[in-house]
Design a protein around this motif. Structure first.
Motif, mmCIF file in Angstrom:
data_model
loop_
_atom_site.group_PDB
_atom_site.id
_atom_site.type_symbol
_atom_site.label_atom_id
_atom_site.label_comp_id
_atom_site.label_asym_id
_atom_site.label_seq_id
_atom_site.Cartn_x
_atom_site.Cartn_y
_atom_site.Cartn_z
ATOM 1 N N GLN A 155 0.846 -1.186 0.000
ATOM 2 C CA GLN A 155 0.000 0.000 0.000
ATOM 3 C C GLN A 155 0.882 1.237 0.000
ATOM 4 O OE1 GLN A 155 -2.978 0.136 3.105
ATOM 5 N NE2 GLN A 155 -4.184 1.611 1.960
ATOM 6 N N ALA A 156 0.770 2.012 -1.060
ATOM 7 C CA ALA A 156 1.494 3.267 -1.184
ATOM 8 C C ALA A 156 0.660 4.389 -0.572
ATOM 9 C CB ALA A 156 1.792 3.552 -2.646
ATOM 10 N N PRO A 157 1.299 5.487 -0.189
ATOM 11 C CA PRO A 157 0.560 6.606 0.410
ATOM 12 C C PRO A 157 -0.542 7.101 -0.511
ATOM 13 C CG PRO A 157 2.917 6.899 0.722
ATOM 14 C CD PRO A 157 2.754 5.723 -0.190
ATOM 15 N N ALA A 200 6.275 1.648 -0.832
ATOM 16 C CA ALA A 200 5.004 1.287 -0.188
ATOM 17 C C ALA A 200 5.300 0.565 1.117
ATOM 18 C CB ALA A 200 4.181 0.376 -1.089
ATOM 19 N N VAL A 201 4.260 0.366 1.905
ATOM 20 C CA VAL A 201 4.322 -0.575 3.012
ATOM 21 C C VAL A 201 3.957 -1.942 2.452
ATOM 22 C CG1 VAL A 201 3.390 -1.249 5.247
ATOM 23 C CG2 VAL A 201 3.735 1.183 4.703
ATOM 24 N N TYR A 202 4.803 -2.915 2.698
ATOM 25 C CA TYR A 202 4.598 -4.266 2.186
ATOM 26 C C TYR A 202 4.094 -5.165 3.316
ATOM 27 C CZ TYR A 202 6.729 -3.196 -2.283
ATOM 28 O OH TYR A 202 6.977 -2.664 -3.526
ATOM 29 N N TYR A 203 3.019 -5.898 3.007
ATOM 30 C CA TYR A 203 2.397 -6.784 3.973
ATOM 31 C C TYR A 203 2.473 -8.218 3.492
ATOM 32 C CZ TYR A 203 0.125 -2.490 5.608
ATOM 33 O OH TYR A 203 -0.140 -1.221 6.076
ATOM 34 N N CYS A 204 2.724 -9.144 4.396
ATOM 35 C CA CYS A 204 2.510 -10.540 4.057
ATOM 36 C C CYS A 204 1.177 -10.968 4.653
ATOM 37 C CB CYS A 204 3.647 -11.436 4.527
ATOM 38 S SG CYS A 204 3.700 -11.784 6.284
ATOM 39 N N ALA A 205 0.559 -11.932 4.015
ATOM 40 C CA ALA A 205 -0.760 -12.366 4.429
ATOM 41 C C ALA A 205 -0.956 -13.839 4.095
ATOM 42 C CB ALA A 205 -1.834 -11.520 3.749
ATOM 43 N N ASP A 256 -6.870 -14.119 5.144
ATOM 44 C CA ASP A 256 -7.455 -14.265 6.468
ATOM 45 C C ASP A 256 -6.595 -13.670 7.580
ATOM 46 O OD1 ASP A 256 -8.066 -17.244 4.930
ATOM 47 O OD2 ASP A 256 -9.758 -16.046 5.650
ATOM 48 N N TYR A 257 -5.292 -13.655 7.381
ATOM 49 C CA TYR A 257 -4.368 -13.160 8.405
ATOM 50 C C TYR A 257 -3.352 -12.232 7.761
ATOM 51 C CZ TYR A 257 -6.350 -17.157 10.842
ATOM 52 O OH TYR A 257 -7.220 -18.060 11.416
ATOM 53 N N TRP A 258 -3.007 -11.184 8.501
ATOM 54 C CA TRP A 258 -2.107 -10.152 7.981
ATOM 55 C C TRP A 258 -1.001 -9.856 8.993
ATOM 56 C CZ3 TRP A 258 -2.828 -7.547 3.290
ATOM 57 C CH2 TRP A 258 -4.021 -7.829 2.622
ATOM 58 N N GLY A 259 0.177 -9.503 8.438
ATOM 59 C CA GLY A 259 1.231 -8.964 9.272
ATOM 60 C C GLY A 259 1.055 -7.463 9.450
ATOM 61 N N GLN A 260 1.991 -6.846 10.169
ATOM 62 C CA GLN A 260 1.870 -5.421 10.470
ATOM 63 C C GLN A 260 2.480 -4.537 9.381
ATOM 64 O OE1 GLN A 260 4.311 -7.269 11.549
ATOM 65 N NE2 GLN A 260 6.116 -5.987 11.216
ATOM 66 N N GLY A 261 3.237 -5.135 8.478
ATOM 67 C CA GLY A 261 3.821 -4.393 7.369
ATOM 68 C C GLY A 261 5.249 -3.943 7.618
ATOM 69 N N THR A 262 5.976 -3.754 6.516
ATOM 70 C CA THR A 262 7.339 -3.232 6.565
ATOM 71 C C THR A 262 7.498 -2.197 5.444
ATOM 72 O OG1 THR A 262 9.694 -3.821 6.651
ATOM 73 C CG2 THR A 262 8.329 -5.073 5.111
ATOM 74 N N GLN A 263 8.128 -1.081 5.764
ATOM 75 C CA GLN A 263 8.238 0.020 4.804
ATOM 76 C C GLN A 263 9.382 -0.218 3.821
ATOM 77 O OE1 GLN A 263 6.360 3.072 4.537
ATOM 78 N NE2 GLN A 263 7.520 3.217 2.621
ATOM 79 N N VAL A 264 9.089 -0.051 2.544
ATOM 80 C CA VAL A 264 10.101 -0.073 1.492
ATOM 81 C C VAL A 264 10.065 1.279 0.806
ATOM 82 C CG1 VAL A 264 10.766 -1.063 -0.723
ATOM 83 C CG2 VAL A 264 9.977 -2.560 1.128
#
Length: 124
Positions: free
Chosen positions: A39-41, A92-97, A112-120
Motif C-alpha cells: 500500500q502506497a501513500p 510502499a508498506v509491504y504486507y505478508c498475508a 485471512d491473516y495479515w502482518g503489520q507491514g514493513t516500509q520499502v
C-alpha cells in the motif's frame, strides 16, 4: 490463528534490491497459501505476489513480473520476497498475508491473516 511478522524493508536506490521476509507462527504455516501485498501513500492496498502452500505455483502482478520473486521455506515457517530492479513506484508498506485458498490470493478479501507491514522506500 497465524501470526505474521515482516522484516527486511528499508531505503534503497532505484535499481537496487531488497529481500523481505515474513516469519509465521501459530497454526501450521504450510497449510496456507501466502501472499505479499503493498500500500502506497494515498493509494489502495494492492496485490504483489502469491504462492501456493507447496510452493509449486506462483502469481504476480504485472507491475512486478520479471523483477520480484516470491518463495517460501515451510521447514522454517518463512515467506520471502526478493525484489530486484526496484523503482520509485515500488515505494510502499509491504504486507505478508495468509489465505485458505490459493485461488483467492489475487484479491485483498481473499486473505485471512495479515502482518503489520514493513516500509520499502525507493529513491530516484
Amino acid at each position: 490463528q497465524v501470526q505474521l511478522v515482516e522484516s527486511g524493508g528499508g531505503l534503497v536506490q532505484a535499481g537496487g534490491s531488497l529481500r523481505l521476509s515474513c516469519a509465521a507462527s501459530g497454526r501450521t504455516f504450510s497449510r496456507y497459501a501466502m501472499g505479499w501485498l503493498r500500500q502506497a501513500p494515498g493509494k489502495e492496498r494492492e496485490f504483489v505476489a502469491s504462492i501456493s502452500w507447496s510452493g509449486s505455483s506462483t502469481k504476480y502482478a504485472d507491475s512486478v513480473k520479471g523483477r520480484f520473486t516470491i518463495s517460501r521455506d515451510n521447514a522454517k515457517n518463512t515467506l520471502y520476497l526478493q525484489m530486484n530492479s526496484l523503482k520509485p513506484e515500488d515505494t510502499a508498506v509491504y504486507y505478508c498475508a495468509a489465505a485458505d485458498s490459493f485461488g483467492a490470493t489475487m484479491t485483498i478479501a481473499g486473505y485471512d491473516y495479515w502482518g503489520q507491514g514493513t516500509q520499502v522506500t525507493v529513491s530516484s
